[in-house]
Write a protein that holds these residues in place. Structure first.
Motif, mmCIF file in Angstrom:
data_model
loop_
_atom_site.group_PDB
_atom_site.id
_atom_site.type_symbol
_atom_site.label_atom_id
_atom_site.label_comp_id
_atom_site.label_asym_id
_atom_site.label_seq_id
_atom_site.Cartn_x
_atom_site.Cartn_y
_atom_site.Cartn_z
ATOM 1 N N GLY A 99 0.817 -1.202 0.000
ATOM 2 C CA GLY A 99 0.000 0.000 0.000
ATOM 3 C C GLY A 99 0.849 1.250 0.000
ATOM 4 N N SER A 100 0.181 2.405 -0.001
ATOM 5 C CA SER A 100 0.871 3.683 -0.152
ATOM 6 C C SER A 100 1.732 4.046 1.041
ATOM 7 N N ASN A 101 1.533 3.404 2.192
ATOM 8 C CA ASN A 101 2.418 3.655 3.332
ATOM 9 C C ASN A 101 3.808 3.085 3.118
ATOM 10 N N THR A 104 5.439 4.363 -3.039
ATOM 11 C CA THR A 104 4.866 5.536 -3.708
ATOM 12 C C THR A 104 4.997 5.355 -5.217
ATOM 13 N N PRO A 105 3.891 5.218 -5.934
ATOM 14 C CA PRO A 105 3.963 5.092 -7.390
ATOM 15 C C PRO A 105 4.577 6.346 -7.999
ATOM 16 N N ALA A 157 1.157 -1.767 -6.585
ATOM 17 C CA ALA A 157 0.725 -0.696 -5.693
ATOM 18 C C ALA A 157 -0.772 -0.858 -5.461
ATOM 19 N N THR A 159 -4.523 -0.328 -4.508
ATOM 20 C CA THR A 159 -5.431 0.821 -4.469
ATOM 21 C C THR A 159 -6.785 0.482 -3.871
ATOM 22 N N LYS A 176 -8.734 1.280 1.010
ATOM 23 C CA LYS A 176 -7.662 1.726 0.105
ATOM 24 C C LYS A 176 -6.385 0.925 0.293
ATOM 25 N N VAL A 178 -3.816 1.129 2.428
ATOM 26 C CA VAL A 178 -2.568 1.889 2.551
ATOM 27 C C VAL A 178 -1.513 1.136 3.363
#
Length: 516
Positions: A99-101, A104-105, A157, A159, A176, A178
């Motif tokens: 996840g985004s944590n 980072t794409p 990644a 989403t 999400k 994250v």
């Protein structure tokens, strides 16, 4: 973290079949067929080089060695240790999902050159369904604070996170995703991993080792302490090897990115062994899955296993509750490779008190969830590491087991350096006027017959008698002939010549024989 294996279809591309023409011509006409299993003697396995190798320790090695905890390693997307993180290493799934944590794409998103395509993955044991985008990424593998290896693989990644219908243990906090972070290093994707191909396995696609100018072979060995990436003549000693059946050709649509190593262009099906439940045996697939502690069992046909509620302390077993699917106390399970008569490796357990683990047996799962539909199958769980060191050879298609001494021999056994492969044998004898060129064979589509057909009109005249030994791997399309003059079929012939077949079966256009 796969629950079960689906019936897989082996497919091969026209390009792959075209590569077979480099064999030259071989002669064939069916004379007699028979079936048997190979148990080759010590020294029959692949001839590994000394080669490069690197150790990636489990950050929770103490827990892995004493409990049913899944192993964790430290990874990052840069060489800065401060940005690295701990992640579960799972042999039951394929690919890194984050996840985004954690990831980072690129700012351009799908317009960035590193974007490969949309992605999805299901952890069928629990029921989580992840979607996102794949990006080609550099992954750093750590030993303590040092990045000791680098891999180049697609990373998904995440989403969105949801639960599949009938999920066993799916509780979403953030849709999400994250905080999702998972590190799959298995093979044979399965129903939940349609994109789980070897190009996404960071252990198989190492592009740099710290302090070494050479790269490791595509394979690894797992213990309770960590992962040794790269198989060598030293670290592979004394493993009992089980031959795997090929699964994917290198140009299937599932492949989204070329692997970093040309030696991982073949994926392999799960190992096959004899599964015996309550005294009744059947052939089935075996998944060595470090991502779960609850086993998943589809018993042999005709065996009905009584089920009930599973243990809930110290955690809840991954069994269905309505109706309950945990095998009850007293259920016996044994796995033998290839069978019970002459196994090169085996393990067994009896479901213990409260439908949980058998006391005094380290390889006994925390619980066993039973499914009576489908082909026989067993997920061994992370507890396999209590009894065995586990080897996976992605280039040659083997798994290996070597007992550690931590489990009483009556529960876990392996024979030093032996090899097994289940095959269907056909002896082909050629008269003085028949020969067939491999490039005259046509490639079957996935929907057509899975066995290559011989076209009588393509037979050519030649002189001489060339006996042919061909191995048909049960349940797959493989039919690769080896030319020599066998006095018998099996087992003496097999023990001498079968490994030559194993060297040929590489599905990547590099076809060689190793016959003396």
């Amino acid at each position: 973290m796969e629950r079960s294996n689906s019936n897989q279809i082996v497919a091969r591309s026209p390009q792959l079949w075209a590569a077979m023409s480099s064999w030259g011509r071989v002669a064939v006409i069916l004379l007699v067929s028979s079936a048997c299993s190979l148990t080759a003697k010590a020294g029959s396995g692949p001839l590994y080089a000394k080669g490069a190798s690197v150790f990636i320790p489990f950050v929770n090695a103490t827990d892995v060695s004493k409990s049913d905890a899944s192993p964790q390693i430290r990874v990052g997307f840069s060489s800065n240790h401060n940005s690295s993180f701990t992640v579960t290493m799972d042999t039951g799934s394929v690919g890194i999902i984050v996840g985004s944590n954690y990831f980072t794409p690129p700012a351009k998103g799908r317009a960035d050159p590193s974007f490969i395509g949309p992605g999805s993955e299901t952890l069928t044991s629990s029921g989580y369904y992840f979607t996102g985008d794949w990006y080609k990424t550099t992954v750093h593998l750590y030993n303590d604070k040092d990045a000791v290896a680098i891999s180049t693989v697609p990373v998904m990644a995440v989403t969105d996170v949801s639960c599949i219908e009938g999920a066993r243990d799916c509780h979403i906090v953030d849709h999400k995703g994250v905080d999702v972070h998972y590190f799959g290093v298995g093979f044979a994707g399965g129903a939940g991993l349609p994109q789980g191909t070897p190009d996404k396995n960071a252990f198989l696609n190492v592009t740099k080792i710290s302090g070494s100018g050479s790269l490791p072979s595509p394979g690894y060995i797992l213990s309770t302490q960590g992962a040794q990436i790269g198989l060598t003549s030293n670290n592979t000693k004394d493993f009992a090897l089980i031959k795997l059946e090929p699964l994917l050709a290198p140009t299937l649509e599932q492949w989204q990115s070329a692997p970093a190593s040309p030696n991982v262009l073949t994926d392999w099906q799960h190992a096959r062994g004899t599964i015996t439940v309550n005294g009744v045996s059947g052939r089935g697939g075996i998944l060595f899955d470090t991502g779960v502690n609850t086993g998943f069992l589809t018993p042999p046909i005709g065996v009905t296993v009584k089920t009930g509620m599973g243990p809930t302390t110290p955690h809840k077993a991954e069994c269905n509750t309505n109706p309950p699917t945990c095998a009850v106390s007293g259920t016996t399970v044994q796995v033998s490779f290839p069978d019970q008569t002459q196994p090169v490796a085996s393990l067994n357990y009896t479901v213990g008190p409260n439908n949980g683990a058998q006391k005094g047996n380290p390889v006994s799962p925390y619980a066993v969830s039973v499914d009576h539909t489908g082909a026989p199958f067993l997920n061994t769980t992370v507890r396999i590491l209590q009894g065995f060191a586990y080897l996976y050879d992605a280039a040659n298609g083997f798994i290996g087991l070597k007992t550690t001494g931590n489990t009483p021999p009556r529960f876990a056994m392996s024979k030093l350096g032996e090899l097994t492969v289940d095959v269907f044998f056909s002896v082909f004898s050629v008269g003085p006027s028949l020969i067939l060129a491999p490039d005259q064979l046509s490639a079957p589509s996935p929907a057509s017959s899975l066995l290559r057909r011989l076209d009588p009109s393509s037979l050519r005249n030649t002189a001489g008698l060339i006996p042919i030994f061909t191995i048909h791997i049960i349940g797959t399309t493989s039919e690769f002939p080896l030319a020599f003059r066998p006095p018998t079929i099996c087992p003496p012939l097999l023990e001498r010549f079968a490994f030559s077949y194993l060297h040929i079966l590489r599905l990547r256009g590099s076809w060689r024989t190793h016959l003396a």
